[in-house]
Design an enzyme around this catalytic site. Structure first.
Site, short mmCIF file in Angstrom:
data_model
loop_
_atom_site.label_atom_id
_atom_site.label_comp_id
_atom_site.label_asym_id
_atom_site.label_seq_id
_atom_site.Cartn_x
_atom_site.Cartn_y
_atom_site.Cartn_z
N ILE A 288 -5.90 5.81 5.94
CA ILE A 288 -6.21 5.21 4.65
C ILE A 288 -4.91 4.93 3.92
CG2 ILE A 288 -7.24 5.59 2.36
CD1 ILE A 288 -9.32 7.37 3.73
N ARG B 292 0.84 -1.21 0.00
CA ARG B 292 0.00 0.00 0.00
C ARG B 292 0.87 1.24 0.00
NH1 ARG B 292 0.93 2.41 4.60
NH2 ARG B 292 1.46 1.18 6.43
N GLY B 293 0.27 2.37 -0.31
CA GLY B 293 0.98 3.63 -0.20
C GLY B 293 1.12 4.04 1.25
N GLY B 294 1.99 5.02 1.49
CA GLY B 294 2.14 5.57 2.83
C GLY B 294 3.37 5.08 3.56
N THR C 188 2.41 2.20 9.90
CA THR C 188 1.18 2.27 10.68
C THR C 188 1.08 1.04 11.57
OG1 THR C 188 -1.19 2.79 10.57
CG2 THR C 188 -0.38 1.07 9.10
N TYR C 189 0.16 1.10 12.50
CA TYR C 189 -0.07 0.00 13.46
C TYR C 189 -1.44 -0.60 13.20
CZ TYR C 189 -1.63 -2.25 17.78
OH TYR C 189 -2.14 -3.15 18.68
N HIS C 190 -1.54 -1.91 13.32
CA HIS C 190 -2.82 -2.61 13.35
C HIS C 190 -2.85 -3.50 14.58
CE1 HIS C 190 -3.90 -1.15 9.48
NE2 HIS C 190 -3.03 -1.89 8.80
N CYS D 238 2.64 7.09 10.41
CA CYS D 238 2.52 7.81 9.13
C CYS D 238 3.47 8.98 9.03
CB CYS D 238 1.08 8.26 8.92
SG CYS D 238 -0.09 6.90 8.78
#
Length: 254
Positions: free
Chosen positions: A161, A85-87, A90-92, A191
């Site tokens: 996103i 993905r772009g960016g 991030t954390y999930h 991010c």
């Protein structure tokens, strides 16, 4: 209109064909989820499967988008996965509703910027249903809420996103913080935003005791209003995105 907000609304036209919805119980491993998502997207592109909205939760982990920097991993408390993905980072984790969105932009309109704008609007409308004013910012990624309780100019990100597009079918999607352990974000620079005035929050952190099932119900309702109903999308000055500058198949996390 507050500074930093976009004033024009440019969303994907609604599509009458219903997308399939899938809800996974328990925690879904990241690599298995990506493999399943890529397989389904290929089937959609080939015309052999319906579009899919997949709701799930991951075990605690970090993902690195196509613009990620090694310096953004402060403390690798959890596994770090490279993502298409772009960016950036991030954390999930548990308590975060991850929504993987596999839509056919050949049918809905081959415009990645409009697709990202529509995802933003979907999140903002969902948050509004719980009394939360989610907003976009020109200079920062994510959907943000103002935190005057923390000080002047303080804002927290509540949703992100990050997408990829392959053969005009979208992959990955968005993550909404319902009630995750916010301390888990401290292992990375989320991010790439490190300024002390900008943090992360969740519905629970804002004092909203929403269940995941309640959030899912609103997500589906607002998706159908934006993407699935055969009617025009109305405009909203304070909640309206502008066009995105998309030059590659991976769109930056917002």
């Amino acid at each position: 209109m507050p500074a930093g907000l976009r004033s024009d609304l440019d969303l994907l036209p609604p599509e009458t064909a219903a997308a399939e919805w899938r809800l996974s119980a328990g925690l879904v491993g990241y690599q298995a989820a990506v493999a399943a998502m890529e397989a389904r997207a290929a089937e959609i592109a080939a015309g052999r499967a319906r579009e899919l909205i997949w709701l799930l939760e991951h075990p605690p982990l970090y993902t690195a988008g196509t613009s990620a920097r090694g310096a953004d991993v402060i403390e690798p408390r959890f596994p770090v996965f490279t993502s298409g993905r772009g960016g950036q980072m991030t954390y999930h984790g548990p308590g975060q509703r991850v929504v993987y969105v596999m839509l056919d932009l050949k049918r809905r309109g081959p415009d990645v910027r409009r697709f990202v704008a529509s995802l933003e609007e979907w999140l903002i409308r969902t948050l509004a249903a719980f009394g939360v004013a989610g907003e976009r910012r020109e200079d920062r990624i994510g959907v943000w809420v103002r935190r005057p309780d923390k000080g002047a100019g303080f804002e927290d990100k509540i949703a992100a996103i990050g997408i990829r597009v392959a053969r005009w079918v979208t992959l990955h999607g968005m993550a909404l913080n319902v009630a995750p352990d916010l301390s888990h974000f401290s292992g990375i620079v989320p991010c790439g935003v490190s300024e002390h005035r900008y943090g992360v929050t969740s519905l629970a952190d804002l004092g909203i005791a929403a269940s995941m099932a309640e959030v899912d119900s609103v997500l589906r309702r607002e998706f159908e209003a934006l993407f699935g109903a055969a009617q025009a999308v109305g405009s909203s000055e304070n909640n309206s995105p502008g066009r995105r500058n998309a030059s590659s198949a991976a769109s930056p996390s917002r």
